[in-house]
Motif scaffolding. Structure first.
Motif, PDB file in Angstrom:
ATOM      1  N   HIS A 258      -7.015  -7.181  -0.990  1.00 24.51           N
ATOM      2  CA  HIS A 258      -7.060  -5.858  -1.633  1.00 24.51           C
ATOM      3  C   HIS A 258      -6.176  -5.857  -2.851  1.00 24.51           C
ATOM      4  O   HIS A 258      -5.422  -6.706  -3.120  1.00 24.51           O
ATOM      5  CB  HIS A 258      -6.717  -4.722  -0.686  1.00 24.51           C
TER       6      HIS A 258
ATOM      7  N   THR B  21      -1.825  -5.982  -5.339  1.00 24.41           N
ATOM      8  CA  THR B  21      -3.046  -6.672  -4.927  1.00 24.41           C
ATOM      9  C   THR B  21      -2.670  -8.014  -4.312  1.00 24.41           C
ATOM     10  O   THR B  21      -1.634  -8.597  -4.665  1.00 24.41           O
ATOM     11  CB  THR B  21      -4.005  -6.875  -6.125  1.00 24.41           C
ATOM     12  N   THR B  22      -3.488  -8.491  -3.420  1.00 24.83           N
ATOM     13  CA  THR B  22      -3.229  -9.806  -2.823  1.00 24.83           C
ATOM     14  C   THR B  22      -3.308 -10.912  -3.870  1.00 24.83           C
ATOM     15  O   THR B  22      -2.839 -12.018  -3.630  1.00 24.83           O
ATOM     16  CB  THR B  22      -4.213 -10.103  -1.669  1.00 24.83           C
ATOM     17  N   ASP B  23      -3.871 -10.605  -5.037  1.00 20.10           N
ATOM     18  CA  ASP B  23      -3.884 -11.583  -6.133  1.00 20.10           C
ATOM     19  C   ASP B  23      -2.463 -11.939  -6.566  1.00 20.10           C
ATOM     20  O   ASP B  23      -2.243 -12.984  -7.170  1.00 20.10           O
ATOM     21  CB  ASP B  23      -4.658 -11.045  -7.337  1.00 20.10           C
TER      22      ASP B  23
ATOM     23  N   ALA C  55      -9.058 -10.188  -5.356  1.00 16.06           N
ATOM     24  CA  ALA C  55      -9.338  -8.763  -5.253  1.00 16.06           C
ATOM     25  C   ALA C  55      -9.826  -8.195  -6.579  1.00 16.06           C
ATOM     26  O   ALA C  55     -10.673  -7.321  -6.604  1.00 16.06           O
ATOM     27  CB  ALA C  55      -8.085  -8.014  -4.808  1.00 16.06           C
ATOM     28  N   ALA C  56      -9.285  -8.694  -7.667  1.00 15.73           N
ATOM     29  CA  ALA C  56      -9.623  -8.160  -8.987  1.00 15.73           C
ATOM     30  C   ALA C  56     -10.929  -8.774  -9.486  1.00 15.73           C
ATOM     31  O   ALA C  56     -10.974  -9.927  -9.862  1.00 15.73           O
ATOM     32  CB  ALA C  56      -8.499  -8.450  -9.972  1.00 15.73           C
TER      33      ALA C  56
ATOM     34  N   TYR D 212       0.863  -1.181   0.000  1.00 12.53           N
ATOM     35  CA  TYR D 212       0.000   0.000   0.000  1.00 12.53           C
ATOM     36  C   TYR D 212       0.897   1.228   0.000  1.00 12.53           C
ATOM     37  O   TYR D 212       2.055   1.165   0.431  1.00 12.53           O
ATOM     38  CB  TYR D 212      -0.987   0.019   1.175  1.00 12.53           C
TER      39      TYR D 212
END
Length: 164
Positions: free
Chosen positions: A164, A87-89, A111-112, A51
């Motif tokens: 996120h 992103t956590t992806d 997240a996406a 972040y």
């Protein structure tokens, strides 16, 4: 025996740098390591914070530089890349398993979301006992990336890595 290119060797070295906030994860597991390019003894590494304003990025940058210079790279440039946003992806499946074994509930879901219904978090599985009977105590846990949960079954608190 396989000979690595300078870029492959530099990637392996940078990929092994641990996350300073969750040392069971490497920056590759976390998905923070975005790109590595080497030309002889020069290397450029791109990292993306989980972040904006993440305080761990200075330490990660310093650790990447130290690891690569110790391996013989004379010039190391670490760039902070903000777009696209992390992103956590981007977390590896191995990283998610390491989180759970460490006692942190990994992010669940993706997240996406491009189309379709918006997913809601209904429960978080306790990484200690596996119960879904948990509740959020605080939206922010030990770091801004995590929230604090408590398991009603085993009564243990635990961090949950937010999607996120």
């Amino acid at each position: 025996m396989v000979t690595l290119t300078p870029t492959q060797a530099a990637w392996r070295i940078a990929a092994a740098v641990p996350d300073p906030e969750v040392p069971v994860l490497t920056i590759e597991d976390l998905g923070v390591l975005r790109a590595v390019e080497a030309d002889g003894d020069r290397v450029r590494v791109d990292i993306t914070p989980t972040y904006s304003g993440c305080p761990a990025m200075d330490t990660i940058r310093d650790d990447v530089i130290m690891s690569l210079t110790a391996a013989g790279f004379a010039e190391v440039d670490v760039r902070l890349v903000l777009s696209p946003a992390w992103t956590t992806d981007w977390m590896s499946d191995a990283g998610k398993k390491k989180l759970e074994a460490y006692g942190i509930a990994p992010p669940s879901g993706r997240a996406a979301v491009s189309t379709g219904p918006i997913r809601l978090l209904l429960s978080v599985r306790c990484p200690r006992c596996g119960s879904l009977d948990t509740h959020e105590v605080s939206r922010f846990g030990s770091t801004s990336c995590k929230s604090l949960f408590e398991c009603r079954a085993c009564l243990e608190p635990f961090d949950h890595f937010k999607v996120h």
